[in-house]
Design a protein around this motif. Structure first.
Motif, PDB file in Angstrom:
ATOM      1  N   GLY A  79       0.791  -1.215   0.000  1.00 35.93           N
ATOM      2  CA  GLY A  79       0.000   0.000   0.000  1.00 35.93           C
ATOM      3  C   GLY A  79       0.830   1.275   0.000  1.00 35.93           C
ATOM      4  O   GLY A  79       2.043   1.273  -0.218  1.00 35.93           O
ATOM      5  N   GLU A  80       0.149   2.374   0.276  1.00 39.25           N
ATOM      6  CA  GLU A  80       0.780   3.689   0.252  1.00 39.25           C
ATOM      7  C   GLU A  80       1.945   3.818   1.237  1.00 39.25           C
ATOM      8  O   GLU A  80       2.981   4.401   0.890  1.00 39.25           O
ATOM      9  CB  GLU A  80      -0.279   4.762   0.506  1.00 39.25           C
ATOM     10  CG  GLU A  80       0.244   6.190   0.613  1.00 39.25           C
ATOM     11  CD  GLU A  80       0.900   6.702  -0.655  1.00 39.25           C
ATOM     12  OE1 GLU A  80       1.484   7.791  -0.624  1.00 39.25           O
ATOM     13  OE2 GLU A  80       0.840   6.004  -1.696  1.00 39.25           O
ATOM     14  N   PRO A  81       1.851   3.285   2.463  1.00 42.73           N
ATOM     15  CA  PRO A  81       3.011   3.409   3.373  1.00 42.73           C
ATOM     16  C   PRO A  81       4.273   2.779   2.800  1.00 42.73           C
ATOM     17  O   PRO A  81       5.375   3.346   2.925  1.00 42.73           O
ATOM     18  CB  PRO A  81       2.538   2.684   4.634  1.00 42.73           C
ATOM     19  CG  PRO A  81       1.049   2.794   4.598  1.00 42.73           C
ATOM     20  CD  PRO A  81       0.682   2.691   3.148  1.00 42.73           C
ATOM     21  N   ALA A  82       4.158   1.619   2.154  1.00 38.38           N
ATOM     22  CA  ALA A  82       5.326   0.954   1.590  1.00 38.38           C
ATOM     23  C   ALA A  82       5.869   1.732   0.393  1.00 38.38           C
ATOM     24  O   ALA A  82       7.086   1.787   0.178  1.00 38.38           O
ATOM     25  CB  ALA A  82       4.980  -0.470   1.196  1.00 38.38           C
ATOM     26  N   ARG A  83       4.970   2.334  -0.382  1.00 38.95           N
ATOM     27  CA  ARG A  83       5.443   3.148  -1.509  1.00 38.95           C
ATOM     28  C   ARG A  83       6.237   4.342  -1.027  1.00 38.95           C
ATOM     29  O   ARG A  83       7.306   4.664  -1.560  1.00 38.95           O
ATOM     30  CB  ARG A  83       4.259   3.613  -2.371  1.00 38.95           C
ATOM     31  CG  ARG A  83       4.705   4.367  -3.637  1.00 38.95           C
ATOM     32  CD  ARG A  83       3.619   5.266  -4.189  1.00 38.95           C
ATOM     33  NE  ARG A  83       3.270   6.359  -3.285  1.00 38.95           N
ATOM     34  CZ  ARG A  83       3.977   7.482  -3.165  1.00 38.95           C
ATOM     35  NH1 ARG A  83       5.071   7.668  -3.877  1.00 38.95           N
ATOM     36  NH2 ARG A  83       3.585   8.419  -2.321  1.00 38.95           N
ATOM     37  N   ARG A  84       5.725   5.013   0.014  1.00 33.04           N
ATOM     38  CA  ARG A  84       6.450   6.162   0.558  1.00 33.04           C
ATOM     39  C   ARG A  84       7.801   5.745   1.135  1.00 33.04           C
ATOM     40  O   ARG A  84       8.797   6.456   0.978  1.00 33.04           O
ATOM     41  CB  ARG A  84       5.606   6.849   1.632  1.00 33.04           C
ATOM     42  CG  ARG A  84       4.407   7.623   1.097  1.00 33.04           C
ATOM     43  CD  ARG A  84       3.897   8.630   2.129  1.00 33.04           C
ATOM     44  NE  ARG A  84       3.558   7.970   3.382  1.00 33.04           N
ATOM     45  CZ  ARG A  84       2.338   7.538   3.700  1.00 33.04           C
ATOM     46  NH1 ARG A  84       1.350   7.681   2.828  1.00 33.04           N
ATOM     47  NH2 ARG A  84       2.100   6.963   4.859  1.00 33.04           N
ATOM     48  N   GLU A  85       7.819   4.605   1.797  1.00 33.62           N
ATOM     49  CA  GLU A  85       9.089   4.098   2.347  1.00 33.62           C
ATOM     50  C   GLU A  85      10.097   3.859   1.232  1.00 33.62           C
ATOM     51  O   GLU A  85      11.273   4.227   1.347  1.00 33.62           O
ATOM     52  CB  GLU A  85       8.834   2.797   3.115  1.00 33.62           C
ATOM     53  CG  GLU A  85      10.112   2.125   3.608  1.00 33.62           C
ATOM     54  CD  GLU A  85       9.909   0.674   4.002  1.00 33.62           C
ATOM     55  OE1 GLU A  85      10.871   0.061   4.491  1.00 33.62           O
ATOM     56  OE2 GLU A  85       8.797   0.137   3.801  1.00 33.62           O
ATOM     57  N   LEU A  86       9.643   3.230   0.141  1.00 30.48           N
ATOM     58  CA  LEU A  86      10.543   2.969  -0.984  1.00 30.48           C
ATOM     59  C   LEU A  86      11.036   4.279  -1.593  1.00 30.48           C
ATOM     60  O   LEU A  86      12.231   4.430  -1.885  1.00 30.48           O
ATOM     61  CB  LEU A  86       9.825   2.132  -2.040  1.00 30.48           C
ATOM     62  CG  LEU A  86      10.590   1.906  -3.351  1.00 30.48           C
ATOM     63  CD1 LEU A  86      11.911   1.199  -3.102  1.00 30.48           C
ATOM     64  CD2 LEU A  86       9.725   1.110  -4.341  1.00 30.48           C
ATOM     65  N   ALA A  87      10.118   5.230  -1.801  1.00 32.23           N
ATOM     66  CA  ALA A  87      10.500   6.510  -2.393  1.00 32.23           C
ATOM     67  C   ALA A  87      11.529   7.221  -1.527  1.00 32.23           C
ATOM     68  O   ALA A  87      12.516   7.787  -2.034  1.00 32.23           O
ATOM     69  CB  ALA A  87       9.265   7.390  -2.591  1.00 32.23           C
ATOM     70  N   ALA A  88      11.346   7.186  -0.219  1.00 33.12           N
ATOM     71  CA  ALA A  88      12.279   7.837   0.688  1.00 33.12           C
ATOM     72  C   ALA A  88      13.631   7.145   0.677  1.00 33.12           C
ATOM     73  O   ALA A  88      14.693   7.807   0.714  1.00 33.12           O
ATOM     74  CB  ALA A  88      11.699   7.853   2.107  1.00 33.12           C
ATOM     75  N   THR A  89      13.627   5.828   0.628  1.00 28.24           N
ATOM     76  CA  THR A  89      14.880   5.080   0.608  1.00 28.24           C
ATOM     77  C   THR A  89      15.660   5.375  -0.664  1.00 28.24           C
ATOM     78  O   THR A  89      16.885   5.579  -0.632  1.00 28.24           O
ATOM     79  CB  THR A  89      14.601   3.568   0.725  1.00 28.24           C
ATOM     80  OG1 THR A  89      13.832   3.320   1.900  1.00 28.24           O
ATOM     81  CG2 THR A  89      15.898   2.776   0.794  1.00 28.24           C
TER      82      THR A  89
END
Length: 775
Positions: free
Chosen positions: A68-78
């Protein structure tokens, strides 16, 4: 290079078994490898159980099974923390309707029909009557018996595990399921009718994928809002656009997309050998199948064409690709895609259907490219009309009428439908049928390939590479994708067969005599496949051959199976692999060509990574990767092994070219870091001199031609002719000496501003490739 353009991309196939969180865990490894951006398969919500993401059901949210969205944001930040970008694959052409309740827009259309606010979102012809939903079993009765199995489940119509909504007020007390069914905006019909008479546009022949009308600004906004939100947040570097040929107006679509997104855009456009991307499209290029054809082609020996053609004929297959392709396309137009043909013919109301349909089918089958973009592509259109008139002289008058109307209204419904459908016929007829029937030399049978052209000479390669640098310098280049018929390393090994066609022919005759497949085209494909992927397990080989047999449609098919023949095919891997003498013979043949295959694989990869364009590395292919068509090429990747080898490389290890594949990882790492450190602009062919000059491919890049790529081609012929001897590549003149990033060695200096001769016997003594940089 524009600021938004990645230096390179690494394709990750996300899914339930490899989520966005898992992708984030690979970022450090990818960064150390030198990758510029992670490149993801579709991440919007897909159909339940989807393993690939191309069956989107809700474009307004990130798929929950992916994190979901939390994992996408985590990936983008990483990624941002490592200075890397994010490229995402999007699917504007279609959505999955396999599970109606999973797709809220489709569910609403089924419930409310033309009055649904989402009715305009899908390409549906409501004037033709209720929406046909082809899901019913059919034992030859047209689905009549299956209708008796309908039941009511609250406010839903049920058919086994399938559920469909009821229109408001259509269920009355005492009604049976059939009576309620007749009041709906849809009709459940036999699955076989999906081929013959659908009233909604689909993706190819897949009735579970309904086409979306992104040409409508409201639909575009609704389907792209989420991905554009990521872009507005600075979390999106680029977009890969899936299947633009299915859209009503591909040019208009990419212009609208460019107005909304200023990042890197590449389109999955399959170009013919003489075709160019429309210059009016404001995109950065294609997804690289044109580059794949060129890079792989230059490692094929043209001398192998005639012997392999004779072998194919002797084994009982048709070696004439153009004839096989024509027959395959015609068959697809007249059967698999007949619903689309009928829909086009209905746009010719003044011409009897019995004449309009054959004319339309004949026209769709002969396009020289996937799609003619009118009015720009009018020359391709005219070629198709002329060829159809030649092949179907009884319908010249109908073809002339069609041609007249298309010229009069190049943006009209008739022209639009034909353009949308021609790509479907080409893809299904050529890629998914002819490529499994014409098996003379399967290394050429690749998406975007041209099997009728036996490879590409060095001059032709240089011409194409220079053209890409001039016209589309930021186009993607690739060698393996989720859609390729076989991986780059399989093709590299198969290319060796073009150097020893007589020996391979003798082996095939010997093996066939011991354990052949009774259908000649599949038999020839099977032996090439076995050589290309050896060693392989029985289940993997069995799954591939079952798919190949059905795709070819020669003895069995997806819709008309032959159980006896399919059992014959299923048993073949076991019969071959359990035969100790036969297996030993195959293994000995593979051992003979294995090292040459590795040489080709390293050559292909270094050329692809350093030629004009933005290189794509497919997941796992940084080591030897012998994969076949999907789902085989979507198997899990062992990143732990790759990280361990990468760490050794970072400490100065220069591996041998051996079974570990570490040499390929070394080549990729050095090339990607070089690309990340400096712009590789320009393209200058270098001409080898000496007795083995034809076995080297070399070019220079950079503002001062300070980077040189050298690759070995036709390695068996090179060895047989006595090796490199005094063959050399004259390097560009300029100040400073040269060193090889792969071996770490410096070349002997020469006088300043005089060209240095790179003697290949010395430069290529450790690896069959060299990546030279001016010091």
């Amino acid at each position: 290079m524009a600021s938004h353009t990645p230096t390179s991309v690494y394709r990750l196939q996300v899914g339930p078994g490899f989520t966005l969180t898992d992708a984030a865990a690979t970022v450090d490894y990818l960064h150390r490898l030198g990758v510029g951006a992670a490149y993801l398969s579709p991440i919007l919500t897909a159909a339940p159980g989807s393993t690939h993401g191309y069956d989107v059901v809700d474009p307004t949210e990130v798929s929950p099974p992916l994190g979901g969205e939390p994992a996408r944001r985590e990936l983008a930040a990483t990624l941002s923390g490592h200075g890397m970008g994010l490229v995402v694959d999007i699917v504007p052409n279609h959505m999955s309707v396999a599970v109606p309740a999973a797709n809220p827009w489709w569910w609403d259309v089924l419930r409310h029909g033309p009055q649904s606010p989402y009715a305009r979102f899908f390409d549906i012809d409501f004037e033709a009557g209720p929406l046909l939903v082809p899901v019913l079993a059919d034992d030859g009765d047209g689905g009549a018996a299956a209708l008796a199995e309908l039941s009511l489940d609250g406010e839903q119509l049920a058919y086994h595990e399938h559920r469909f909504p009821l229109a408001p007020g259509t269920r009355h007390s005492g009604d049976d399921a059939d009576a309620v069914h007749q009041r709906q905006h849809y009709r459940l019909v036999s699955w076989r009718r999906g081929t013959a008479e659908l009233n909604y546009r689909r993706f190819f022949d897949i009735s579970d994928l309904a086409a979306v009308r992104v040409e409508d600004p409201e639909v575009f906004a609704a389907t792209h809002a989420e991905i554009l939100r990521w872009a507005d947040a600075g979390e999106l570097t680029g977009l890969r656009v899936d299947h633009p040929d299915g859209l009503t107006d591909p040019g208009g679509y990419v212009r609208r997309l460019r107005a909304a997104f200023d990042g890197w855009i590449v389109v999955e456009k399959i170009l013919g050998a003489e075709e160019a991307l429309p210059a009016s499209w404001p995109v950065d290029g294609t997804t690289g199948y044109d580059a794949l054809r060129e890079v792989c082609g230059v490692f094929i020996d043209p001398a192998g064409e005639q012997p392999l053609t004779r072998l194919a004929a002797a084994m009982g297959t048709d070696p004439d690709f153009e004839r096989v392709e024509a027959d395959s396309r015609a068959e697809v137009a007249e059967t698999t895609l007949v619903a689309e043909v009928r829909r086009i013919a209905a746009l010719l109301p003044d011409i009897p259907a019995e004449r309009a349909r054959p004319a339309v089918a004949a026209l769709l089958a002969v396009f020289p490219v996937y799609r003619s973009y009118l009015p720009e592509g009018m020359s391709w259109w005219q070629q198709a009309v002329c060829e159809a008139s030649r092949r179907a002289p009884d319908y010249v008058d109908v073809l002339a009428a069609i041609d007249h109307r298309v010229h009069a209204e190049p943006a009209g419904d008739l022209a639009r439908r034909i353009q949308q459908t021609s790509g479907m016929v080409v893809a299904k007829g050529t890629e998914d049928t002819a490529f499994y029937r014409h098996t003379r030399f399967i290394a050429l049978n690749e998406v975007g390939g041209a099997p009728e052209r036996f490879g590409l000479d060095v001059a032709g390669f240089h011409e194409r590479a220079a053209l890409r640098e001039a016209a589309w310098p930021h186009s993607m280049t690739t060698l393996s994708t989720h859609d390729t018929k076989r991986s780059e390393d399989v093709r590299a090994r198969l290319a060796v067969l073009s150097e020893i066609p007589e020996d391979f022919g003798a082996a095939v005759r010997r093996w066939t005599g011991r354990c052949g497949i009774e259908e000649p085209a599949l038999n020839l494909l099977a032996w090439q496949t076995l050589v290309g992927v050896w060693p392989i397990s029985e289940p993997r080989l069995r799954g591939y051959l079952e798919k190949a047999a059905k795709e070819s449609g020669l003895r069995t098919s997806w819709t008309d199976p032959d159980p006896r023949f399919e059992e014959h095919v299923r048993s073949w891997p076991e019969r071959v692999l359990d035969d100790a003498d036969l297996s030993a013979d195959v293994a000995a043949f593979v051992a003979r060509i294995r090292d040459a295959g590795w040489s080709n694989a390293l050559g292909q990869k270094l050329v692809q990574l350093t030629e004009p364009g933005i290189p794509d590395v497919y997941q796992g292919s940084e080591l030897w990767e012998l994969s076949l068509v999907d789902p085989d090429n979507r198997r899990p990747v062992d990143f732990t092994v790759r990280e361990a080898l990468l760490e050794r490389l970072e400490h100065g290890w220069r591996p041998d070219v051996d079974v570990s594949g570490a040499a390929k990882l070394h080549v990729i790492r050095q090339a990607l870091h070089l690309r990340a450190s400096r712009p590789l602009t320009g393209y200058r062919p270098l001409t080898p001199v000496g007795p083995a000059a034809e076995h080297a491919l070399a070019f220079a890049r950079g503002e001062r031609w300070e980077v040189v790529t050298i690759a070995t081609r036709l390695p068996l012929g090179l060895a047989a002719s006595g090796g490199w001897r005094d063959t050399a590549v004259p390097l560009p003149a300029g100040s400073g000496g040269w060193s090889d990033l792969l071996t770490g060695r410096a070349l002997a200096p020469t006088q300043e501003y005089e060209p240095t001769l790179a003697f290949l016997g010395e430069v290529l003594d450790r690896y069959p490739v060299a990546l030279l940089v001016r010091r």
